[in-house]
Design a protein around this motif. Sequence first.
Motif, short mmCIF file in Angstrom:
data_model
loop_
_atom_site.label_atom_id
_atom_site.label_comp_id
_atom_site.label_asym_id
_atom_site.label_seq_id
_atom_site.Cartn_x
_atom_site.Cartn_y
_atom_site.Cartn_z
N ALA A 22 1.21 -1.17 0.04
CA ALA A 22 -0.22 -0.05 0.31
C ALA A 22 0.65 1.60 0.14
N ILE A 23 2.30 1.35 0.87
CA ILE A 23 3.03 2.54 0.72
C ILE A 23 3.11 2.56 -0.40
N MET A 24 4.12 1.59 -1.29
CA MET A 24 4.78 2.01 -2.38
C MET A 24 3.05 2.07 -3.68
N GLN A 25 1.87 1.88 -3.15
CA GLN A 25 1.60 1.73 -4.56
C GLN A 25 0.91 3.81 -4.26
N TYR A 26 1.23 4.60 -2.94
CA TYR A 26 0.86 5.37 -2.96
C TYR A 26 1.87 6.56 -3.06
N MET A 27 3.39 6.09 -2.98
CA MET A 27 4.40 6.91 -3.34
C MET A 27 4.49 6.62 -4.94
N SER A 28 4.09 6.29 -5.37
CA SER A 28 3.62 6.11 -7.12
C SER A 28 2.67 6.95 -7.19
N ALA A 29 1.80 7.44 -6.60
CA ALA A 29 0.65 7.85 -6.99
C ALA A 29 -0.02 9.66 -6.23
N ALA A 30 1.07 9.33 -4.91
CA ALA A 30 0.66 10.23 -4.21
C ALA A 30 0.49 11.99 -4.45
N ASP A 31 1.39 12.14 -5.70
CA ASP A 31 1.08 13.32 -6.83
C ASP A 31 0.28 13.64 -7.33
N GLU A 32 -0.54 13.19 -7.73
CA GLU A 32 -2.11 12.61 -7.98
C GLU A 32 -3.33 12.47 -7.07
N TYR A 33 -2.88 12.79 -5.62
CA TYR A 33 -4.03 13.04 -4.48
C TYR A 33 -3.97 14.27 -4.91
N ARG A 34 -5.88 14.61 -3.74
CA ARG A 34 -6.14 16.28 -3.63
C ARG A 34 -5.16 16.51 -2.53
N SER A 95 -9.19 3.91 -9.20
CA SER A 95 -7.94 4.11 -8.46
C SER A 95 -8.65 2.88 -7.42
N LEU A 96 -7.32 2.31 -7.11
CA LEU A 96 -6.88 1.86 -6.04
C LEU A 96 -7.32 2.65 -4.69
N THR A 97 -7.71 1.93 -3.75
CA THR A 97 -8.10 3.22 -1.81
C THR A 97 -6.77 2.92 -1.49
N LEU A 98 -7.03 4.05 -0.82
CA LEU A 98 -5.38 3.99 0.27
C LEU A 98 -4.99 2.68 0.98
N PRO A 99 -5.72 1.60 1.66
CA PRO A 99 -5.18 0.69 2.06
C PRO A 99 -4.99 -0.98 1.12
N THR A 100 -5.80 -0.29 -0.40
CA THR A 100 -5.63 -1.87 -0.86
C THR A 100 -5.49 -3.02 -0.22
N VAL A 101 -5.32 -3.69 -0.71
CA VAL A 101 -5.20 -5.05 0.16
C VAL A 101 -5.16 -5.38 1.21
N TRP A 102 -4.73 -3.98 1.90
CA TRP A 102 -4.54 -3.88 3.86
C TRP A 102 -6.03 -4.28 4.05
N SER A 103 -6.60 -3.54 3.02
CA SER A 103 -8.54 -3.91 3.40
C SER A 103 -8.73 -5.20 4.32
N SER A 104 -8.81 -6.17 3.25
CA SER A 104 -8.94 -7.48 3.43
C SER A 104 -8.25 -8.59 5.01
N ALA A 105 -7.20 -7.73 6.03
CA ALA A 105 -6.75 -8.70 6.79
C ALA A 105 -7.24 -7.99 8.31
N PRO A 106 -8.00 -7.51 8.80
CA PRO A 106 -9.79 -7.33 8.98
C PRO A 106 -9.95 -8.44 8.76
N VAL A 107 -10.74 -8.82 7.84
CA VAL A 107 -11.97 -9.55 7.52
C VAL A 107 -11.45 -10.89 7.79
N LEU A 108 -9.95 -10.95 7.46
CA LEU A 108 -9.40 -12.36 7.19
C LEU A 108 -9.66 -12.75 9.59
N ALA A 109 -9.09 -11.78 10.29
CA ALA A 109 -8.87 -12.39 11.36
C ALA A 109 -9.89 -12.64 11.75
N TRP A 110 -11.37 -11.86 11.90
CA TRP A 110 -12.58 -12.31 12.30
C TRP A 110 -13.01 -13.55 11.28
N ALA A 111 -12.58 -13.53 10.36
CA ALA A 111 -13.08 -15.16 10.34
C ALA A 111 -12.15 -16.33 11.11
#
Length: 387
Positions: A22-34, A95-111
Amino acid sequence: MSVEQPLWRALAVFRLLALGYAIMQYMSAADEYRYPFGGWAVMGVLTVWTLLTMYAFERPELRGWPVLSVDLALAVLSVLATRWLDDPARVAEGSLTLPTVWSSAPVLAWAIKGGWLTGAIAALVTGTANIVERGEIAQSNLHNIVLMMLAATAIGYVVELARSSERALARALQLEAATRERERLARDIHDSVLQVLALVQRRGAEIGGEAAELGQLAGEQEVALRQLVSDAPVDLEAADLPGSGIGEDPARQDVRALLGRLAGARVSVASPGTPVLLPTPVARELVAAASAALDNVWRHAGEGARAWILLEDEPDEIIVSVRDDGPGIEPGRLEEARAAGRLGVSQSIEGRLRDVGGTALLTSIPGQGTEVELRLPRQTPALNGRG
């Protein structure tokens, strides 16, 4: 549950890798954020929380529902924050959200924590946040939601199966321990109380009068006690399950000396010229089984019967043979004895050898006597590394 700990550790590694992605994805697109600084703030929060959960998920007392609820809330809020921090045109393009695939980690934790149903609920909540962030139900986020639902339900179902298997295994181990303890008690009762009751019954019948009545009562109690120790159900909640005692005493004893105590006018004992040392509890069980075989000789072979005990110390096993010159055992007699609850062979002999990793073989030919062969392999848990 032991099955959970590896899953929590694997999830901690997944969270760390997903955060790095997620951090690498944001670094590549941070300039395009509002609001790029807002995006970095979200990344900072996710980084701190990921490190905290790596610590918390290692401890069962910390990975409860309060922590998991905060975990899911951060995933939802970080997804929704993308809608206000990113450029609206990029959001509309999917476009990708800020957490990208990180948002699935809490889902797996609940499971992992609650099973497939709670995992599906967490996936549905996170999926709804993705729809709100996009502003519509698009093919891309619908596809991601379905994958997240499938992963959560599959992992949750596997965890539930593993927990059920562990409970079944624990129950089976408890039952085995309780059964072995009951068999041990049954052997002790057979070697003492039941034999006394049988003697009282026999002598009372011989004396007659009031003694005969006493003998009859003793016989009734013998039958009832045999039924109790052979057929009584095991209560796992109330049973006291001590260890078998095998291996608790590191001292060794010479089997020759113990068997020598059984010698008498009608019993001959032959043994090697050198000591045959075994751990004390094992030696006692082996000699007790031989003693039980002798008891059967005196009970069934007649007053004039003789018995011979042979101890053999082989390289790979120890053998104790008990042979008599009695009339032998009629075919089917042992099966009848087991059905009647008599434990002389099945528990006092075979059960003892089985508990120390050995075997007992009974050979009898009508008119030619009976031989009980007790074999104890040296490669058994009872002999390896115990004294």
